[in-house]
Enzyme design. Structure first.
Site, short mmCIF file in Angstrom:
data_model
loop_
_atom_site.label_atom_id
_atom_site.label_comp_id
_atom_site.label_asym_id
_atom_site.label_seq_id
_atom_site.Cartn_x
_atom_site.Cartn_y
_atom_site.Cartn_z
N CYS A 98 0.70 -1.35 0.05
CA CYS A 98 -0.07 -0.02 0.11
C CYS A 98 0.96 1.19 0.07
CB CYS A 98 -1.05 -0.14 1.26
SG CYS A 98 -0.10 -0.36 2.61
N CYS A 132 -1.29 -3.56 8.42
CA CYS A 132 -1.05 -2.49 9.00
C CYS A 132 -0.61 -2.63 10.57
CB CYS A 132 -2.29 -1.25 9.18
SG CYS A 132 -2.83 -0.78 7.64
#
Lengths: 126, 171
Positions: free
Chosen positions: A37, A106
């Site tokens: 990402c 994340c």
């Protein structure tokens, strides 16, 4: 996809944003990035001579979940020894923030940031 | 048949984008399902499948990242869904600085000029990485190539953030 309340809270009021002087012998810096990402995370720990994390700061460029994960981690590591901090798992972070499966990376980023910072500390001390 | 063979290219990272687009149009015409409208059920089905494959191949070969990932996958290295983090302090520090610069652009006296300059910087970064990927794949240094692809992804992300900023300012 809806963010959990905890993610929104950390995203809107991120804790401990900022940085310490990288060249300080008691400051450890961990830099990690997620290629999938393009998120980039910098986690800095201020570690006392007896190995206790006294303070932590972060700077993250990424989505809400990445910011929340790093913000949460700065709260968690304070007061911990480096051994205790290195035992923090991404699954703990993901669970606390109720991250959906697509945002698990994340929490992996935040876990790896702690590890990278501790490695930096160890290489500074050796 | 792999995507390169489908488009009659040699397997490799460097390819002529114009040639790719030309062959795409040729293939699309040749296998367009309309051409098989009067054909049998199985012929029509085959044409639909073939034209879907042609579209997938085109979008893979066209993208500098997807093309490299496809070549790496052919060598047994799966990159497209990895969750592994990149830990290259020098590269990441520079990424941070680029992100900070991106934040500062809005406050600059001439943001559009700053955007143009930054676009050029990112273009150079991307073409340098693509050259590295090409050489590394040619030398079968797949781990190094994978790392360059990871870095290229960060640059592309930066580029899309820059484009978003440009749209914001233009509005």
């Amino acid at each position: 996809m809806a963010y959990s309340e905890k993610v929104i809270d950390h995203y809107e009021n991120p804790r401990n944003v900022g940085s310490f002087d990288k060249s300080d012998a008691n400051v450890a810096t961990g830099m990690v990035g997620a290629p999938a990402c393009g998120d980039v995370m910098k986690l800095q720990l201020k570690i006392s001579d007896d190995g206790i994390i006294e303070d932590a700061k972060f700077k993250t460029y990424g989505c809400g979940s990445a910011i929340a994960s790093s913000s949460l981690v700065t709260e968690w590591v304070k007061g911990k020894s480096i051994e205790e901090a290195s035992s923090i798992k991404n699954t703990d972070i993901a669970q606390e923030l109720a991250l959906p499966p697509v945002k698990i990376h994340c929490s992996i980023l935040a876990e790896d940031a702690i590890k990278a910072a501790i490695n930096d500390y160890k290489s500074k001390r050796s | 048949m792999n995507y390169f063979e489908l488009f009659n290219f040699e397997v490799g990272y460097d390819l002529d984008v114009k040639q790719l687009a030309d062959r795409y149009r040729q293939l699309q015409r040749a296998f367009h399902p309309d051409q098989y409208a009067s054909g049998s059920e199985s012929e029509r089905l085959l044409a639909v499948k073939k034209s879907a494959q042609i579209n997938d191949a085109f979008s893979t070969l066209k993208s500098p990242v997807a093309r490299a990932e496809y070549l790496l996958a052919m060598a047994g290295i799966e990159l497209s869904h990895e969750t592994k983090t990149l830990q290259d302090p020098v590269f990441l520090m520079q990424q941070m600085e680029y992100r900070e610069h991106l934040e500062d652009i809005q406050q600059m006296s001439d943001p559009l000029n700053a955007i143009m300059e930054f676009e050029q910087t990112l273009e150079q970064e991307q073409s340098a990485l693509q050259q590295a990927i090409s050489a590394q794949l040619q030398n079968k240094d797949f781990d190094a190539a994978a790392n360059s692809v990871r870095k290229l992804k960060f640059m592309i992300k930066l580029n899309s953030e820059l484009e978003r900023l440009e749209d914001q300012i233009a509005d």
